[in-house]
Design a protein around this motif. Structure first.
Motif, short mmCIF file in Angstrom:
data_model
loop_
_atom_site.label_atom_id
_atom_site.label_comp_id
_atom_site.label_asym_id
_atom_site.label_seq_id
_atom_site.Cartn_x
_atom_site.Cartn_y
_atom_site.Cartn_z
N SER A 159 0.84 -1.19 0.00
CA SER A 159 0.00 0.00 0.00
C SER A 159 0.88 1.25 0.00
CB SER A 159 -0.86 -0.02 1.27
OG SER A 159 -1.69 1.10 1.30
N VAL A 160 0.46 2.25 -0.74
CA VAL A 160 1.18 3.53 -0.78
C VAL A 160 0.20 4.59 -0.28
CG1 VAL A 160 2.44 5.13 -2.26
CG2 VAL A 160 2.51 2.69 -2.74
N ASP A 161 0.55 5.27 0.80
CA ASP A 161 -0.42 6.15 1.48
C ASP A 161 0.19 7.52 1.82
OD1 ASP A 161 -2.76 4.19 2.31
OD2 ASP A 161 -0.89 3.14 2.65
N PRO A 162 -0.66 8.57 1.79
CA PRO A 162 -0.15 9.92 2.07
C PRO A 162 0.52 10.07 3.45
CG PRO A 162 -2.35 10.07 1.11
CD PRO A 162 -2.08 8.61 1.36
N TYR A 163 0.06 9.32 4.47
CA TYR A 163 0.64 9.51 5.82
C TYR A 163 2.13 9.18 5.84
CZ TYR A 163 0.83 4.48 6.75
OH TYR A 163 1.14 3.15 6.69
N MET A 164 2.59 8.41 4.84
CA MET A 164 4.00 8.02 4.80
C MET A 164 4.89 9.25 4.64
SD MET A 164 3.55 4.66 2.49
CE MET A 164 2.95 3.15 3.26
N ARG A 165 4.39 10.24 3.91
CA ARG A 165 5.17 11.47 3.73
C ARG A 165 5.36 12.19 5.08
NH1 ARG A 165 7.90 14.66 4.30
NH2 ARG A 165 8.53 16.51 3.13
N ASN A 166 4.30 12.21 5.89
CA ASN A 166 4.39 12.89 7.18
C ASN A 166 5.37 12.18 8.11
OD1 ASN A 166 2.53 14.72 6.29
ND2 ASN A 166 0.78 13.57 7.08
N ARG A 167 5.54 10.88 7.91
CA ARG A 167 6.47 10.14 8.76
C ARG A 167 7.92 10.45 8.40
NH1 ARG A 167 4.96 4.00 9.79
NH2 ARG A 167 6.50 4.37 11.42
N MET A 168 8.13 11.24 7.36
CA MET A 168 9.50 11.66 7.02
C MET A 168 9.85 12.97 7.70
SD MET A 168 9.46 10.69 3.02
CE MET A 168 8.88 9.08 2.53
N ASN A 169 8.88 13.57 8.41
CA ASN A 169 9.17 14.78 9.19
C ASN A 169 9.43 14.38 10.64
OD1 ASN A 169 8.49 16.15 6.89
ND2 ASN A 169 6.41 16.64 7.56
#
Ligand code: NDP
Length: 307
Positions: free
Chosen positions: A21-31
């Motif tokens: 699965s590819v999900d938008p929350y993954m980007r926030n986990r890079m902050n």
């Protein structure tokens, strides 16, 4: 990184992932510390939901061929303690649907609409990112509940998909510089519920067009990614219209998953809910697949197919 995977130890299961699965929350986990889930660690694989097939099992609860869900690092083949896996009974559904409509994004739509907003028949519901995984589920669950649905998405392919799934009014926001005015034309008497997947100008347009005592479900704010935060400039409307704005996180509602999956399974099999997916192939395509979410290049659920 390539590593050798040894045979599983006692109590472990070896799994070959089929879908990630590819999900938008993954980007926030890079902050650093900015998300409701802990940040990714440098040097470690990204983590996310995946559906795989058991290859070898040293645990009595799993057999080769079982389909399983995991929330581990992005990988093709791995050994893990049986406790980290959840068995899936596909019951006639394609396995990847358990990462989309019949999984976390579908439950997100259901909780937001039915539990947080408590949508009722005849109400007018506005949904942003309406052609995405959560949005397309929210639109169709609202239609099943007898609501009138207005969906916003970017571009003609997505608008066509929204029409196909029965959305009453569509807005191509990329072709609509004055979103509030376009929404006012789509809903002359205002909206009862706004299902917010994006924040920013959509949230402002929804505030401007809410009916008194309207409900705004704060599900996500993808338009604010990598930007200085922009609060809704017209938030004062929430006071005069006595609006309720409520955020939620789907992981607080996982106890509803089993019941939801059964209901969603019936909706899918009876053709009441349709789905689209955007599939990239191979683990090497995963970083680009993640970026597609932020460029609006996915229709429906964004997935990486591994096998
Ligand atoms: P989607 O499948 O909807 O993909 C993301 C979509 O967002 C893109 O296709 C794009 O659609 C849209 N988008 C991207 N940038 C912008 C922008 N600047 N303005 C408007 N739209 C934009 O993703 P999901 O369905 O997985 O997630 C949808 C939302 O739900 C996200 O905000 C996510 O964080 C949130 N979410 C929240 C959960 C919770 O528990 N609260 C759980 C799961 C998801 P378009 O081309 O139409 O612009």
């Amino acid at each position: 990184v390539e590593i050798d995977v040894p045979p599983p130890a006692k109590g472990q299961v070896q799994v070959r992932n089929l879908w990630m699965s590819v999900d938008p929350y993954m980007r926030n986990r890079m902050n650093k510390g900015a998300s409701y889930v802990p940040p990714f660690q440098l040097g470690q694989p990204l983590q996310g939901g995946a559906v795989g097939e058991v290859i070898v099992s040293e645990d009595s609860d799993f057999r080769p061929g079982d389909l399983v869900m995991s929330m581990l690092g992005w990988r093709e083949l791995f050994n893990v303690g049986a406790g980290a896996l959840q068995k899936i009974d596909p019951d006639g559904l394609p396995p990847q649907l358990f990462l989309g409509l019949a999984g976390m994004p579908g439950l997100t739509a259901y909780i937001g609409l039915c539990r947080i907003a408590r949508a009722k028949a005849q109400e007018t519901v506005f949904v942003s990112a309406a052609a995405g995984a959560v949005g397309s589920a929210a639109c169709q669950i609202a239609l099943i509940n007898g609501c009138k649905v207005i969906g916003s998405a970017g571009g003609s392919t997505k608008i066509e998909f929204l029409r196909e799934i029965g959305v009453d009014q569509t807005i191509d926001y990329k072709a609509s510089p004055d979103l509030a005015a376009v929404l006012a034309r789509a809903a002359p008497s205002g909206i009862d519920i706004y299902f917010d997947n994006v924040g920013g100008p959509h949230l402002e347009a929804a505030l401007a067009n809410s009916r008194p005592f309207g409900r705004i479900v704060l599900c996500g704010s993808i338009s604010q990614t990598d930007r200085p935060a922009r609060g809704p400039s017209n938030i004062g409307i929430a006071v005069s219209k006595r609006l309720t704005l409520q955020g939620f996180i789907v992981s607080d509602h996982l106890r509803e998953m089993a019941g939801f999956v059964a209901e969603m399974g019936d909706w899918i099999k009876s053709g009441r809910i349709k789905w689209r997916e955007t599939v990239d192939r191979g683990i090497e395509s995963a970083p680009a697949a993640l970026l597609k979410l932020f460029a609006g290049e996915n229709v429906g659920k964004m997935l990486v197919k591994l096998a």
